[in-house]
Design an enzyme around this catalytic site. Structure first.
Site: not given
Ligand code: FRU
Length: 494
Positions: A36, A38-39, A98, A221, A304
């Site tokens: 996976w 994400n950002d 994060f 965010e 998302w």
């Protein structure tokens, strides 16, 4: 000393990442080694090369304890994989490393600033603090006195559990670091906080630059702050946004705050809020300043809500957008593919002034890895058609449509028939400038995605496409007469 969690992630990604063939991935868009993504994180120039890290869970194609994956490039298109750089292996980041950012220090180190999560995410016990790591472009060491910013440093009313995504930069004039960080304030909605540091390790709070006041989504965010054409520009990714007209339909969406940043008073005066991308998949953008002064943005090309709907058999999930050059023209954010893409164009197919009425296929115009410009205009004296469409990733079973309505002045991106096997939202519309029936589209496709740059980047629409690769047809359709110029190139890397 590398932790066992990092060693484990590295051996896992080597073993399973190598089993994914290049054809199963996009050609020039970044995907995770395995699992996976994400950002985008730590998008920065270090020792003359572009580095990009990403939110990473190698062990699954769904989100999990966050690591940082790592790639680098000299041209923003061909990316070299590097070993995972951070694992959630400390007491202060055990629930996840994060999002964050990176910069080159004046003495030549690569400095990372990220959010350490302790306590279960979204629980009242959750604590998010800002942490540092430093390295040489491959190996990174977490700072021994982490965290460097924690709840005690926050002003009254700010949240200790929704406090994340630091974006730092080195201010050459002042000779110090600044960082913007997202927070949730007492009204339950988001804000951008500014911090400063002389050395990257001792931080202090400076000011609150802007806040939602529950008007522009809830938690804010992934903030970013930079200057374009003398204006202060802030990018923020708010959660739970309410749609307004054609904008902000993605729930977790991205806004661009344009205004003035007073560097002395450390205050931001917002003049305008605009959408950044009108497509279906775009979140958490981050920018860097290239050595030649360009401001370049990259984002997670996903929303998302649909991020857990994977095509059957997928071994990776999540990809980045094409890096885009940003500029501000008449107060409007313009995005264009990085110019490096031009030198990767090959095998041109050109059609000039083709008269289109009904449905047409133009010889040589097809493919799933391409950069294509299509310009439409209405012949003199003829009526505006009701719709002009480009169908891509098409065969008897599948198609995605880009539909221009010259009377309404909108462009719709519609992937209803693209082969998604889930009940998801499939179309979005963008408002476009009225040019009496003229329109310019630049369409960049890379096997699993399409990015549409409208009128030289005045609006952009991005979407993932999981249509089988054999659907590579392109047709044009108009219900009135239009003249069409097309230039289509394949994209070829070394
Ligand atoms: C944005 C985000 C960030 C967070 C990260 C966690 O997509 O929710 O706020 O740092 O993802 O993976």
């Amino acid at each position: 000393m590398k932790s066992s969690k990092l060693t484990e992630a590295r051996s896992y990604e080597t073993k399973y990442g190598d089993q994914i063939s290049p054809q199963e991935r996009p050609l020039f868009h970044v995907t995770p080694a395995v699992g996976w993504l994400n950002d985008p994180n730590g998008f920065s120039v270090y020792k003359g090369e572009y580095h990009l890290f990403y939110q990473y869970h190698p062990y699954d194609i769904n989100w999990g304890p966050m690591h940082w994956g790592h790639v680098k490039s000299t041209d923003l298109l061909q990316w070299e994989r590097l070993p995972a750089s951070l694992a959630p292996d400390q007491e202060y980041d055990g629930q996840g490393c994060f999002s964050g950012s990176a910069a080159q220090t004046p003495d030549g180190r690569h400095l990372i600033m990220y959010t350490g999560v302790r306590g279960k995410d979204n629980s009242p016990q959750c604590r998010q603090t800002q942490c540092m790591a430093y390295g040489d472009g491959v190996e990174y060491v977490k700072y021994e006195n982490n965290p460097v910013i924690s709840a005690e440093m926050l002003p009254e009313g700010c949240s200790a559990s929704d406090f994340r995504d630091p974006k730092l930069w080195w201010d050459r004039e002042e000779g110090c670091y600044y960082a913007v960080v997202g927070n949730r304030t007492e009204d339950g909605s988001g804000a951008v906080l500014l911090f400063t540091s002389p050395d990257g390790f001792q931080w202090s709070y400076v000011s609150m630059l802007d806040r939602s006041g529950n008007k522009h989504g809830r938690m804010w965010e992934c903030p970013d702050l930079f200057e374009l054409a003398g204006k202060g520009v802030m990018l923020v990714s708010p959660q739970e946004m309410r749609a307004e007209g054609l904008t902000f339909h993605n729930g977790n969406d991205v806004i661009c705050l344009i205004g003035n940043y007073d560097k002395t008073a450390h205050s931001f005066t917002r003049e305008e809020i605009a959408a950044v991308d009108y497509g279906l998949d775009f979140y958490a953008p981050q920018t860097l300043e290239a050595p030649d002064g360009r401001r370049i943005m990259i984002a997670w090309m996903q929303s998302w809500e649909t991020s857990h709907f994977h095509p059957h058999g997928t071994k990776w999930a999540g990809m980045m957008t094409l890096p885009r050059e940003l500029s501000l023209v008449d107060g409007h954010l313009i995005q264009t593919p990085v110019r490096e893409l031009l030198s990767r164009r090959a095998n041109p197919v050109v059609h000039k002034g083709a008269r289109l009425e009904g449905r047409t296929k133009l010889p040589g115009v097809e493919g799933r890895v391409l950069d294509m410009t299509a310009e439409f205009r209405v012949p003199d004296g003829e009526e505006l058609p009701r719709s002009v469409a480009v169908h891509i990733a098409e065969n008897e079973s599948y198609r995605t449509a880009i539909i221009f309505d010259p009377r309404e002045n909108t462009v719709c991106l519609d992937r209803t028939d693209s082969g998604y096997r889930y009940n998801i939202v499939s179309s979005r519309k963008a408002p476009v400038r009225d040019q009496g029936g003229r329109l310019k589209l630049r369409i960049v496709m890379d096997r699993f995605s399409v990015e549409v740059f409208i009128n030289d980047g005045e609006q952009v629409m991005s979407a993932c496409l999981y249509t089988p690769q054999e659907a590579d047809g392109i047709t044009f359709e108009s219900d009135g007469a239009v003249l069409l110029d097309v230039e289509k190139y394949e994209i070829v890397l070394d």
